[in-house]
Design a protein around this motif. Structure first.
Motif, mmCIF file in Angstrom:
data_model
loop_
_atom_site.group_PDB
_atom_site.id
_atom_site.type_symbol
_atom_site.label_atom_id
_atom_site.label_comp_id
_atom_site.label_asym_id
_atom_site.label_seq_id
_atom_site.Cartn_x
_atom_site.Cartn_y
_atom_site.Cartn_z
ATOM 1 N N GLU A 126 -25.785 -31.044 -69.307
ATOM 2 C CA GLU A 126 -26.191 -31.364 -68.088
ATOM 3 C C GLU A 126 -26.453 -32.181 -66.776
ATOM 4 O O GLU A 126 -27.087 -33.109 -67.871
ATOM 5 N N THR A 127 -25.767 -33.084 -65.993
ATOM 6 C CA THR A 127 -26.133 -34.334 -65.015
ATOM 7 C C THR A 127 -26.483 -33.660 -63.150
ATOM 8 O O THR A 127 -26.293 -31.945 -62.811
ATOM 9 N N ASP A 128 -26.498 -34.549 -62.795
ATOM 10 C CA ASP A 128 -27.513 -34.344 -61.536
ATOM 11 C C ASP A 128 -25.827 -34.368 -60.538
ATOM 12 O O ASP A 128 -25.116 -33.630 -59.488
ATOM 13 N N GLY A 129 -24.607 -34.163 -61.426
ATOM 14 C CA GLY A 129 -23.017 -34.212 -60.459
ATOM 15 C C GLY A 129 -22.245 -35.168 -60.953
ATOM 16 O O GLY A 129 -23.075 -36.721 -61.075
ATOM 17 N N GLY A 130 -21.159 -35.256 -60.647
ATOM 18 C CA GLY A 130 -20.172 -36.402 -60.563
ATOM 19 C C GLY A 130 -20.012 -36.209 -62.113
ATOM 20 O O GLY A 130 -18.532 -37.493 -61.743
ATOM 21 N N GLU A 131 -20.017 -35.976 -63.269
ATOM 22 C CA GLU A 131 -19.146 -36.619 -64.088
ATOM 23 C C GLU A 131 -18.242 -35.864 -64.607
ATOM 24 O O GLU A 131 -18.359 -34.335 -64.366
ATOM 25 N N VAL A 132 -17.478 -36.187 -65.017
ATOM 26 C CA VAL A 132 -15.927 -35.618 -65.355
ATOM 27 C C VAL A 132 -16.318 -35.129 -67.178
ATOM 28 O O VAL A 132 -16.889 -35.676 -67.964
ATOM 29 N N PRO A 133 -16.328 -33.509 -67.173
ATOM 30 C CA PRO A 133 -16.490 -32.997 -68.838
ATOM 31 C C PRO A 133 -15.482 -33.153 -69.919
ATOM 32 O O PRO A 133 -14.638 -32.432 -68.928
ATOM 33 N N GLY A 134 -15.548 -33.506 -70.985
ATOM 34 C CA GLY A 134 -14.067 -33.188 -71.963
ATOM 35 C C GLY A 134 -14.842 -32.621 -72.836
ATOM 36 O O GLY A 134 -15.744 -32.752 -73.384
ATOM 37 N N LEU A 135 -13.316 -32.037 -73.901
ATOM 38 C CA LEU A 135 -13.908 -31.797 -75.175
ATOM 39 C C LEU A 135 -12.938 -32.206 -75.947
ATOM 40 O O LEU A 135 -12.073 -32.239 -75.752
ATOM 41 N N CYS A 136 -13.394 -32.392 -77.120
ATOM 42 C CA CYS A 136 -13.130 -32.421 -78.392
ATOM 43 C C CYS A 136 -13.347 -32.120 -79.479
ATOM 44 O O CYS A 136 -13.884 -31.425 -79.761
ATOM 45 N N VAL A 137 -11.867 -31.123 -80.537
ATOM 46 C CA VAL A 137 -12.209 -30.667 -81.180
ATOM 47 C C VAL A 137 -11.372 -31.437 -82.425
ATOM 48 O O VAL A 137 -10.025 -31.988 -82.346
ATOM 49 N N ASP A 138 -12.146 -32.152 -83.483
ATOM 50 C CA ASP A 138 -11.323 -32.233 -84.958
ATOM 51 C C ASP A 138 -10.959 -31.506 -85.527
ATOM 52 O O ASP A 138 -11.965 -30.801 -86.454
ATOM 53 N N ILE A 139 -10.031 -31.510 -86.101
ATOM 54 C CA ILE A 139 -9.424 -30.714 -87.067
ATOM 55 C C ILE A 139 -10.444 -30.631 -88.221
ATOM 56 O O ILE A 139 -10.545 -28.901 -89.140
ATOM 57 N N ASP A 140 -11.119 -31.652 -88.787
ATOM 58 C CA ASP A 140 -12.164 -31.602 -90.508
ATOM 59 C C ASP A 140 -12.887 -30.767 -89.708
ATOM 60 O O ASP A 140 -14.231 -30.483 -91.502
ATOM 61 N N VAL A 141 -13.610 -30.405 -88.782
ATOM 62 C CA VAL A 141 -14.363 -29.528 -88.450
ATOM 63 C C VAL A 141 -13.873 -27.596 -89.382
ATOM 64 O O VAL A 141 -14.573 -26.754 -89.553
ATOM 65 N N THR A 142 -12.941 -27.784 -89.374
ATOM 66 C CA THR A 142 -12.072 -26.457 -89.623
ATOM 67 C C THR A 142 -12.022 -26.484 -91.452
ATOM 68 O O THR A 142 -11.481 -27.393 -92.247
ATOM 69 N N GLU A 143 -12.523 -25.354 -91.975
ATOM 70 C CA GLU A 143 -12.386 -25.337 -93.550
ATOM 71 C C GLU A 143 -10.884 -25.023 -93.857
ATOM 72 O O GLU A 143 -9.885 -24.432 -93.469
ATOM 73 N N ASP A 144 -10.126 -25.440 -94.680
ATOM 74 C CA ASP A 144 -9.231 -25.424 -95.436
ATOM 75 C C ASP A 144 -7.843 -26.103 -94.520
ATOM 76 O O ASP A 144 -6.554 -25.051 -94.756
ATOM 77 N N LEU A 145 -8.133 -26.528 -93.441
ATOM 78 C CA LEU A 145 -6.798 -27.217 -92.971
ATOM 79 C C LEU A 145 -6.870 -28.603 -93.038
ATOM 80 O O LEU A 145 -7.687 -29.162 -93.624
ATOM 81 N N PRO A 146 -5.203 -29.453 -93.399
ATOM 82 C CA PRO A 146 -5.387 -30.866 -93.996
ATOM 83 C C PRO A 146 -6.007 -31.314 -92.753
ATOM 84 O O PRO A 146 -4.690 -31.198 -91.581
ATOM 85 N N THR A 147 -6.676 -33.022 -93.261
ATOM 86 C CA THR A 147 -6.879 -33.300 -91.939
ATOM 87 C C THR A 147 -6.741 -35.062 -92.572
ATOM 88 O O THR A 147 -6.179 -35.206 -93.792
ATOM 89 N N VAL A 148 -6.757 -35.906 -91.556
ATOM 90 C CA VAL A 148 -6.044 -37.433 -91.489
ATOM 91 C C VAL A 148 -7.344 -38.561 -92.745
ATOM 92 O O VAL A 148 -7.051 -38.441 -93.727
#
Length: 382
Positions: A289-311
């Protein structure tokens, strides 16, 4: 922008997402300067029909992962995703979301990587075995190539964000958060007429907050780069493992007031009987949380998931696919991110895209994007 055949047979009488998603493969894309033709194509798509709100694109450069000691990948992750994304059935209430989605092709970096290939061939360098430090001249070329790739991605995303469209990037490497994030920063600054910075949430077993060492921009320091150039206001990472993150990087997270949680913090049941996964996302949201004006974004790295091939650096521990899906759902409901990066998927080049592990990987990423689309538009429940 590269194009490819993503048509997949569907059952008789079945309506797929691809029947409603718009595509824009053949429009001229920007290179080093703003391209008004591309912007006009986006604006036209935005005004037609239901009105485009989301733009999906692929980025498959292979140089940033090498700088961080990872495998180069095969440039197939976006194709693996796109094939499953367009062939998926329409769920209840989802038609509207797909009609507001524009599917671009892949950002092409062949002209950049070909220069590396020519140099390696002339010097007798085996690119499958060389490591950073073996050849300083080659190291410098890769560093510059990585930054050029990020500048190209940033310029395309800048056009998208300038039109108030939300970019969704399926990437081979987490270094693309630099190009994606910086492009959003530039585009929203132009659209708003005032400097617009970012708040970023990351689901990852690695902090990706390494120092800006001599290796240039790579999959382990993209968030550090955004912080260094002054457009990252707050950063929070969820899913770290104590075995995959060095002490120096953890100290950097602490010293710059970044929020983080380990796997152990979110995989147990709380005293109320409710998974701490849910309450941890609430804590993560408050930390961003901020005082406003910022743009939120989300990153999902596949390596946080078990049993999936990652780079790059597959972790030995991870969350289940269902847990990651729930994290994306809750984070998106609370924060309404302007953009999404899904990175590090590693399809098997010897297996057809729509079969076996590649089908699983593509479908999983497709489900995460669909979850993001659905919850970006839904009414927040807090």
């Amino acid at each position: 922008m590269g194009s490819f055949d993503i048509r997949v047979p569907v059952r008789a009488g079945q309506t797929s997402a691809g029947d409603h998603i718009r595509t824009l493969f053949d429009c001229e894309l920007p290179s080093d300067k703003e391209n008004e033709t591309f912007v006009k194509c986006l604006e036209k798509a935005q005004l037609s029909g239901s009105g485009i709100r989301f733009v999906v694109l692929g980025s498959e450069n292979t140089v940033g992962k090498w700088l961080n000691g990872g495998r180069p990948g095969h440039g197939l992750n976006y194709r693996c995703f796109a094939q499953q994304f367009v062939s998926g059935p329409i769920g209840p209430g989802q038609r509207n979301f797909y009609e507001q989605t524009l599917l671009l092709g892949e950002v092409v970096y062949d002209d950049i990587t070909s220069q590396l290939n020519e140099f390696a061939q002339a010097e007798g360098i085996d690119q499958t075995t060389i490591r950073y430090g073996d050849n300083k001249a080659y190291d410098r070329m890769v560093e510059e190539a990585s930054l050029r790739c990020q500048r190209r991605l940033a310029n395309i995303v800048r056009c998208v964000a300038r039109c108030s469209l939300r970019p969704i990037c399926i990437s081979g490497g987490n270094e693309d958060i630099l190009g994606l994030g910086y492009g959003v920063h530039l585009g929203r600054t132009i659209a708003r007429g005032t400097t617009t910075n970012l708040t970023l949430g990351n689901f990852d077993c690695h902090g990706d907050y390494k120092s800006l060492e001599e290796r240039g921009a790579h999959s382990g320091n993209g968030f550090s780069f955004l912080n260094a150039i002054g457009c990252l206001r707050k950063y929070a990472v969820l899913g770290l493992t104590p075995y995959e993150n060095k002490e120096a990087m953890m100290e950097r997270l602490i010293s710059t007031n970044c929020w983080y949680r380990f796997l152990d913090d979110i995989t147990v049941i709380g005293a109320t009987g409710r998974p701490t996964l849910y309450t941890t996302v609430v804590d993560m949201t408050r930390a961003l949380e901020t005082d406003g004006g910022e743009v939120p974004g989300l990153c999902v790295d596949i390596d946080v998931t078990e049993d999936l091939p990652t780079v790059s650096c597959p972790a030995t521990l991870g969350l289940t696919r269902l847990q990651v899906h729930e994290l994306v759902q809750e984070f998106t409901r609370y924060n309404k991110p302007f953009f999404l990066l899904i990175a590090e998927g590693m399809p098997d080049p010897l297996v057809p895209l729509g079969e076996g592990v590649n089908r699983t990987l593509g479908k999983y990423q497709s489900n995460l994007v669909s979850c993001f689309l659905t919850n970006c538009i839904s009414v927040p429940h807090i």
